[in-house]
Enzyme design. Structure first.
Site, PDB file in Angstrom:
ATOM      1  N   SER A  13      37.430  12.421  81.004  1.00  0.00           N
ATOM      2  CA  SER A  13      37.644  12.360  82.610  1.00  0.00           C
ATOM      3  C   SER A  13      38.695  13.670  82.929  1.00  0.00           C
ATOM      4  CB  SER A  13      38.398  10.989  82.864  1.00  0.00           C
ATOM      5  OG  SER A  13      39.731  10.978  82.580  1.00  0.00           O
ATOM      6  N   ASN A  14      39.610  13.918  82.156  1.00  0.00           N
ATOM      7  CA  ASN A  14      40.279  15.257  82.770  1.00  0.00           C
ATOM      8  C   ASN A  14      39.359  16.515  82.712  1.00  0.00           C
ATOM      9  OD1 ASN A  14      43.435  14.925  82.820  1.00  0.00           O
ATOM     10  ND2 ASN A  14      42.905  13.482  81.197  1.00  0.00           N
ATOM     11  N   ARG A  65      41.610  20.119  56.832  1.00  0.00           N
ATOM     12  CA  ARG A  65      42.050  20.797  58.296  1.00  0.00           C
ATOM     13  C   ARG A  65      41.694  21.920  58.485  1.00  0.00           C
ATOM     14  NH1 ARG A  65      44.203  16.674  61.573  1.00  0.00           N
ATOM     15  NH2 ARG A  65      45.149  14.909  60.317  1.00  0.00           N
ATOM     16  N   ILE A  92      44.923  16.683  65.121  1.00  0.00           N
ATOM     17  CA  ILE A  92      46.320  17.703  64.966  1.00  0.00           C
ATOM     18  C   ILE A  92      45.742  18.685  64.291  1.00  0.00           C
ATOM     19  CG2 ILE A  92      48.295  17.742  63.215  1.00  0.00           C
ATOM     20  CD1 ILE A  92      48.339  14.816  63.154  1.00  0.00           C
ATOM     21  N   LEU A  93      46.174  19.910  65.021  1.00  0.00           N
ATOM     22  CA  LEU A  93      45.822  21.384  64.884  1.00  0.00           C
ATOM     23  C   LEU A  93      46.811  21.979  64.030  1.00  0.00           C
ATOM     24  CD1 LEU A  93      44.880  21.908  68.531  1.00  0.00           C
ATOM     25  CD2 LEU A  93      43.162  21.901  66.682  1.00  0.00           C
ATOM     26  N   HIS A 109      49.328  15.274  77.918  1.00  0.00           N
ATOM     27  CA  HIS A 109      49.841  14.021  77.064  1.00  0.00           C
ATOM     28  C   HIS A 109      50.133  12.894  78.056  1.00  0.00           C
ATOM     29  CE1 HIS A 109      51.512  12.179  73.498  1.00  0.00           C
ATOM     30  NE2 HIS A 109      52.535  11.603  74.158  1.00  0.00           N
ATOM     31  N   THR A 141      52.521  24.041  70.617  1.00  0.00           N
ATOM     32  CA  THR A 141      53.109  24.510  69.580  1.00  0.00           C
ATOM     33  C   THR A 141      52.573  23.725  68.534  1.00  0.00           C
ATOM     34  OG1 THR A 141      55.086  23.118  69.608  1.00  0.00           O
ATOM     35  CG2 THR A 141      55.373  25.155  70.950  1.00  0.00           C
TER      36      THR A 141
HETATM   37  C1  GAR Z   1      44.406  11.337  78.431  1.00  0.00           C
HETATM   38  O1  GAR Z   1      45.098   9.998  78.912  1.00  0.00           O
HETATM   39  C2  GAR Z   1      45.309  12.145  77.667  1.00  0.00           C
HETATM   40  O2  GAR Z   1      46.391  12.282  78.248  1.00  0.00           O
HETATM   41  C3  GAR Z   1      45.259  11.647  76.220  1.00  0.00           C
HETATM   42  O3  GAR Z   1      44.046  11.123  76.140  1.00  0.00           O
HETATM   43  C4  GAR Z   1      43.460  10.559  77.402  1.00  0.00           C
HETATM   44  C5  GAR Z   1      41.929  11.437  77.525  1.00  0.00           C
HETATM   45  O4  GAR Z   1      41.299  10.884  78.459  1.00  0.00           O
HETATM   46  N1  GAR Z   1      45.623  12.643  75.333  1.00  0.00           N
HETATM   47  C6  GAR Z   1      46.465  12.495  74.597  1.00  0.00           C
HETATM   48  O5  GAR Z   1      46.844  11.430  74.272  1.00  0.00           O
HETATM   49  C7  GAR Z   1      46.887  13.520  73.591  1.00  0.00           C
HETATM   50  N2  GAR Z   1      48.023  13.363  72.747  1.00  0.00           N
HETATM   51  P1  GAR Z   1      40.087  11.723  79.012  1.00  0.00           P
HETATM   52  O6  GAR Z   1      39.074  12.065  77.765  1.00  0.00           O
HETATM   53  O7  GAR Z   1      39.488  10.761  79.833  1.00  0.00           O
HETATM   54  O8  GAR Z   1      40.500  12.869  79.515  1.00  0.00           O
END
Ligand code: GAR
Length: 217
Positions: A13-14, A65, A92-93, A109, A141
């Site tokens: 969604s982002n 990894r 994790i990268l 995040h 980072t």
């Molecule tokens: C979002 O809430 C994002 O902030 C989180 O995963 C979701 C992805 O949603 N990311 C993390 O937790 C990273 N540590 P989306 O696939 O709908 O964008």
């Protein structure tokens, strides 16, 4: 125009918020590709429907990894990105990968970092009883969910809220601040300088959003 590559693992969604902002003329970037580590990621379909190149680098096909991150970087670099955007990319990268993209790798995040890194951020926030929760866009980072903060949005926590309530309230803000961060980068207003964020933003586009639509009238 700057090239961006978006990395997803799921819903996307982002990523869709960025495509929508680009289509609305509010995000002047070339979304060169969307890359997923999961072949079934729902966001891949949405990206393809929007005419964006999609690639899968399935982490399960690699022994470790290092091998996965090398293949991922090779895939990403075909598109010569100015910026790599982690949008719900749940891996994790390794430090070499992060160093390779230093200053051009950002993440979102769902917490006000440095509070609540890792998984289940809304559960963590409810357990702590915080009254303000939110989301953070930051340069990446090698430490997990850590790095110089670019923009944050805060939302209130209300008695009776569930994890799902908080996730939904915060996701709306994610969809605003993440395109904003990329917009700044595209305009040359955002960079990483010796581990510090340099941001040329005015007060009207300041690096904090206090969920304006949630304020009482
Ligand atoms: C979002 O809430 C994002 O902030 C989180 O995963 C979701 C992805 O949603 N990311 C993390 O937790 C990273 N540590 P989306 O696939 O709908 O964008």
């Amino acid at each position: 125009m700057k090239n961006i590559v978006i990395l997803i693992s799921g819903r996307g969604s982002n990523m869709e918020a960025m495509i929508a902002a680009r289509d609305a003329g509010n995000l002047p970037v070339n979304i060169a590709a969307v890359v997923s580590n999961r072949p079934q990621a729902a966001g891949l379909r949405a990206a393809a429907q929007a005419g964006i190149a999609t690639r899968v680098v399935d982490h399960e096909a690699f022994a470790g990894r290092d091998a996965f991150d090398s293949a991922l970087a090779a895939c990403i670099d075909q598109f010569q990105p100015d910026l790599v955007v982690l949008a719900g990319f749940m891996r994790i990268l390794t430090a070499p990968f992060v160093r390779h993209y230093e200053g051009r790798l950002i993440n979102i995040h769902p917490s006000l970092l440095p509070s609540f890194p890792g998984l289940h951020t809304h559960r963590q926030a409810l357990a702590e009883g915080v009254r303000i929760h939110g989301c953070t866009v930051h340069f990446v980072t090698p430490a997990l969910d850590h790095g110089p903060v670019i923009i944050q949005a805060a939302v209130p926590v209300i008695d009776g809220d569930t994890e799902a309530d908080l996730a939904a309230r915060i996701l709306l803000q994610e969809h605003k601040i993440y395109p904003q961060a990329v917009r700044w980068f595209a305009a040359g207003k955002l960079s990483l300088d010796n581990g510090r964020v340099r941001l040329d933003a005015t007060l009207d586009t300041a690096a904090a959003l206090i969920a304006p639509e949630l304020r009482p009238a």
